[in-house]
Design a protein around this motif. Structure first.
Motif, PDB file in Angstrom:
ATOM      1  N   ARG A   1      -5.087   6.387  10.567  1.00  0.00           N
ATOM      2  CA  ARG A   1      -4.908   5.783   9.247  1.00  0.00           C
ATOM      3  C   ARG A   1      -6.137   6.011   8.359  1.00  0.00           C
ATOM      4  O   ARG A   1      -6.011   6.119   7.138  1.00  0.00           O
TER       5      ARG A   1
ATOM      6  N   ASP B   1      -2.086   8.188   3.953  1.00  0.00           N
ATOM      7  CA  ASP B   1      -0.894   8.301   3.128  1.00  0.00           C
ATOM      8  C   ASP B   1       0.324   7.851   3.935  1.00  0.00           C
ATOM      9  O   ASP B   1       0.204   7.402   5.077  1.00  0.00           O
ATOM     10  N   ALA B   2       1.510   7.962   3.344  1.00  0.00           N
ATOM     11  CA  ALA B   2       2.719   7.432   3.972  1.00  0.00           C
ATOM     12  C   ALA B   2       2.996   8.090   5.326  1.00  0.00           C
ATOM     13  O   ALA B   2       3.305   7.405   6.312  1.00  0.00           O
TER      14      ALA B   2
ATOM     15  N   PHE C   1       2.032   4.367  -2.926  1.00  0.00           N
ATOM     16  CA  PHE C   1       2.063   5.805  -2.703  1.00  0.00           C
ATOM     17  C   PHE C   1       3.410   6.421  -3.104  1.00  0.00           C
ATOM     18  O   PHE C   1       3.601   7.631  -3.018  1.00  0.00           O
TER      19      PHE C   1
ATOM     20  N   TYR D   1       0.839  -1.205   0.000  1.00  0.00           N
ATOM     21  CA  TYR D   1       0.000   0.000   0.000  1.00  0.00           C
ATOM     22  C   TYR D   1       0.874   1.256   0.000  1.00  0.00           C
ATOM     23  O   TYR D   1       0.644   2.188  -0.790  1.00  0.00           O
ATOM     24  N   LEU D   2       1.878   1.286   0.874  1.00  0.00           N
ATOM     25  CA  LEU D   2       2.749   2.449   0.959  1.00  0.00           C
ATOM     26  C   LEU D   2       3.640   2.573  -0.278  1.00  0.00           C
ATOM     27  O   LEU D   2       3.919   3.674  -0.742  1.00  0.00           O
TER      28      LEU D   2
END
Length: 381
Positions: free
Chosen positions: A85, A90-91, A32, A28-29
């Motif tokens: 979250r 986002d990160a 990004f 997921y990260l």
């Protein structure tokens, strides 16, 4: 008996909320645009917060003499981290949420100490096995939920599930009953003396390596390795589920009497050897089904090995210092949870994933040698 059931249920919900997003965090990260090094920092922030807070929380718990407030606080913070979250997906949002999750996890020592107090001195291995079984079951349920729903509802909704689990956990913990506080609590310097106990130190360091490898590989970069081989999100979730099923089953086994037929020296050396093999094989085999099969090994370490290390670390700790000792134990292994993912991410950026995993394997082999050489007699082994 009532407290036992409530604490086990609360532990289940606590780790459900803490780990609902984990199988998909790395990919997921990365989507990004986060680098492997930054993903390592996000993962490591969880352990870093615990490193700083666990010993002070342990000392405070021994001074206060009660644990219910710590269980409730931990539950609230786990829900708050999921909330961050959800609001900031986002990160950097995940980085700050990871710190908050680490603060929440610092209260875990009170779950373990309060549960161990429900058992006699001769049943501490049984108590450790059961509480580890409960939290591993919570993580397994979280991973199954994520696997079933991540592609359908996304990361934000998974974190909402974590918030719901936290709210239920707070309601459960509010029903716990505590006895009277001891009349005279030990002074802080007296409490801190327990941190010089050689059994506590030795088994804490072994736990540091076990937890560090688990956080850096199974809980983080193994999913990226699978993704690079073309695995779909469902396969990433299946990978985590296999790992957690192994953790749950081995946690149950750790609570049984028959394991005492072999020394802890034998079990520690054997399972760390398996962890070393895992670290050397996973980044190099290039075959998804085999990597999925290998996920059984860190699961065995997370359940069986960790239960043994916890019991042995606390074997010489008096009741009035248990929270401080548990805080020290958890703070030490939090070093691994914090440093190992960061180290793995940075080495992966420079020399590739194989090099970073091989270093983890070397750490596991050092633990094998330490167990064989230093745990020589029956009392220690």
């Amino acid at each position: 008996m009532k407290n036992r059931k409530i604490i086990l249920a609360a532990a289940f919900l606590f780790f459900y909320a803490q780990y609902i997003y984990i199988p998909f965090q790395t990919t997921y990260l990365t989507a990004f645009g986060a680098s492997a090094a930054f993903v390592g920092i996000v993962t490591g922030a969880y352990g870093g917060a615990q490193l700083v807070l666990r010993l002070p929380v342990g000392v405070l718990a021994d001074r206060v003499g009660k644990h219910k407030i710590f269980l409730v606080t931990g539950m609230l913070l786990a829900g708050a981290a999921c909330g961050v979250r959800t609001l900031f997906p986002d990160a950097w949002g995940f980085f700050f949420a990871s710190l908050l999750s680490g603060v929440s996890a610092s209260t875990w020592l009170s779950f373990m100490v309060m549960y161990s107090e429900c058992y006699g001195a001769r049943e501490q291995q049984k108590a450790s096995g059961r509480i580890v079984l409960s939290y591993n079951s919570g993580i397994l349920a979280a991973f199954i939920t994520g696997t079933l729903f991540y592609e359908k509802v996304g990361m934000r909704t998974l974190c909402v599930f974590g918030i719901i689990a936290s709210v239920i956990g707070v309601a459960l913990c509010s029903r716990l009953c505590e006895g009277k506080t001891q009349k005279i609590a030990p002074s802080v310097p007296e409490l801190l003396k327990i941190c010089t106990n050689r059994y506590l130190i030795f088994f804490s360091v072994l736990a540091l390596v076990q937890q560090g490898i688990q956080m850096a590989t199974t809980m983080s970069f193994t999913t990226q390795i699978l993704k690079n081989l073309g695995a779909q999100e469902s396969i990433l979730g299946l990978s985590s589920i296999i790992y957690m099923i192994s953790s749950v089953v081995s946690s149950f086994v750790a609570s049984l009497k028959w394991i005492e037929k072999k020394s802890s020296r034998f079990w520690i050396a054997t399972i760390f050897t398996g962890l070393a093999a895992y670290c050397f094989l996973v980044p190099s085999v290039g075959y998804i089904p085999l990597i999925l099969l290998l996920q059984l090994i860190p699961g065995l370490a997370s359940g069986f090995l960790f239960s043994i290390l916890t019991t042995k670390a606390m074997s010489e700790v008096p009741a009035e210092k248990k929270s401080t000792a548990m805080g020290f134990f958890q703070a030490v292994y939090a070093v691994g949870m914090s440093v190992f993912p960061i180290l793995t991410g940075n080495i992966a950026e420079i020399g590739g994933m194989i090099a970073s995993y091989r270093l983890m394997g070397v750490f596991a082999l050092i633990c094998v040698l330490a167990a064989v050489m230093l745990l020589r007699n029956a009392r220690e082994g």
